[in-house]
Design a protein around this motif. Structure first.
Motif, PDB file in Angstrom:
ATOM      1  N   MET A   1      56.772 -67.506 -49.934  1.00  0.00           N
ATOM      2  CA  MET A   1      58.090 -67.102 -49.574  1.00  0.00           C
ATOM      3  C   MET A   1      59.062 -68.094 -50.191  1.00  0.00           C
ATOM      4  SD  MET A   1      59.859 -66.895 -45.820  1.00  0.00           S
ATOM      5  CE  MET A   1      58.845 -65.555 -45.284  1.00  0.00           C
ATOM      6  N   VAL A   2      60.075 -67.580 -50.817  1.00  0.00           N
ATOM      7  CA  VAL A   2      61.091 -68.421 -51.448  1.00  0.00           C
ATOM      8  C   VAL A   2      62.243 -68.617 -50.471  1.00  0.00           C
ATOM      9  CG1 VAL A   2      62.699 -68.643 -53.371  1.00  0.00           C
ATOM     10  CG2 VAL A   2      60.466 -67.581 -53.726  1.00  0.00           C
ATOM     11  N   LEU A   3      62.559 -69.863 -50.195  1.00  0.00           N
ATOM     12  CA  LEU A   3      63.666 -70.198 -49.308  1.00  0.00           C
ATOM     13  C   LEU A   3      64.883 -70.559 -50.152  1.00  0.00           C
ATOM     14  CD1 LEU A   3      61.658 -72.469 -46.848  1.00  0.00           C
ATOM     15  CD2 LEU A   3      62.245 -70.046 -46.558  1.00  0.00           C
ATOM     16  N   GLY A   4      65.850 -69.681 -50.209  1.00  0.00           N
ATOM     17  CA  GLY A   4      67.076 -69.920 -50.973  1.00  0.00           C
ATOM     18  C   GLY A   4      68.061 -70.718 -50.143  1.00  0.00           C
ATOM     19  N   LEU A   5      67.784 -71.992 -49.976  1.00  0.00           N
ATOM     20  CA  LEU A   5      68.557 -72.838 -49.070  1.00  0.00           C
ATOM     21  C   LEU A   5      69.660 -73.634 -49.750  1.00  0.00           C
ATOM     22  CD1 LEU A   5      65.611 -74.272 -46.928  1.00  0.00           C
ATOM     23  CD2 LEU A   5      67.052 -72.263 -46.471  1.00  0.00           C
ATOM     24  N   ILE A   6      69.704 -73.595 -51.068  1.00  0.00           N
ATOM     25  CA  ILE A   6      70.700 -74.370 -51.804  1.00  0.00           C
ATOM     26  C   ILE A   6      71.760 -73.408 -52.319  1.00  0.00           C
ATOM     27  CG2 ILE A   6      71.078 -75.864 -53.803  1.00  0.00           C
ATOM     28  CD1 ILE A   6      68.208 -76.892 -53.354  1.00  0.00           C
ATOM     29  N   SER A   7      72.997 -73.650 -51.928  1.00  0.00           N
ATOM     30  CA  SER A   7      74.084 -72.742 -52.290  1.00  0.00           C
ATOM     31  C   SER A   7      74.353 -72.761 -53.790  1.00  0.00           C
ATOM     32  CB  SER A   7      75.368 -73.129 -51.548  1.00  0.00           C
ATOM     33  OG  SER A   7      76.437 -72.336 -52.010  1.00  0.00           O
ATOM     34  N   SER A   8      74.497 -71.571 -54.345  1.00  0.00           N
ATOM     35  CA  SER A   8      74.883 -71.463 -55.756  1.00  0.00           C
ATOM     36  C   SER A   8      76.369 -71.144 -55.865  1.00  0.00           C
ATOM     37  CB  SER A   8      74.049 -70.382 -56.440  1.00  0.00           C
ATOM     38  OG  SER A   8      74.264 -69.137 -55.796  1.00  0.00           O
ATOM     39  N   LYS A   9      77.084 -71.238 -54.759  1.00  0.00           N
ATOM     40  CA  LYS A   9      78.500 -70.895 -54.746  1.00  0.00           C
ATOM     41  C   LYS A   9      79.420 -72.091 -54.473  1.00  0.00           C
ATOM     42  CE  LYS A   9      77.524 -66.212 -53.192  1.00  0.00           C
ATOM     43  NZ  LYS A   9      77.406 -65.686 -54.521  1.00  0.00           N
ATOM     44  N   LEU A  10      78.899 -73.127 -53.839  1.00  0.00           N
ATOM     45  CA  LEU A  10      79.713 -74.291 -53.476  1.00  0.00           C
ATOM     46  C   LEU A  10      79.200 -75.536 -54.185  1.00  0.00           C
ATOM     47  CD1 LEU A  10      79.838 -73.624 -49.627  1.00  0.00           C
ATOM     48  CD2 LEU A  10      81.615 -73.093 -51.320  1.00  0.00           C
TER      49      LEU A  10
END
Length: 75
Positions: A1-10
């Motif tokens: 499972m990939v945890l997308g925990l790092i914002s690519s917007k801020l």
């Protein structure tokens, strides 16, 4: 499972301890060896107004690598 925990917007970097806590929380439901860490959706969204510089993106990827090494012992 990939945890997308790092914002690519801020541009602000997430705190390592916060990321590790969230990984630990996910590991209560999925074995930790089946988890991985990544940015939320890559960095292509910077094209439409998100204010991330190339340096911001590099720092976020370096953060992901550092946390992965600390959590999973990756080299």
């Amino acid at each position: 499972m990939v945890l997308g925990l790092i914002s690519s917007k801020l541009p602000e970097l997430e705190k390592k301890d916060d990321l590790k806590r969230r990984i630990d929380a996910a590991a209560k439901f999925v074995p930790i060896e089946n988890l991985c860490l990544s940015p939320q959706c890559g960095f292509s969204s910077t094209h439409h107004g998100n204010k991330l510089t190339v340096d911001d993106q590099r720092r976020k990827l370096a953060l992901a690598l550092d946390v992965a090494r600390e959590v999973w012992g990756a080299s």
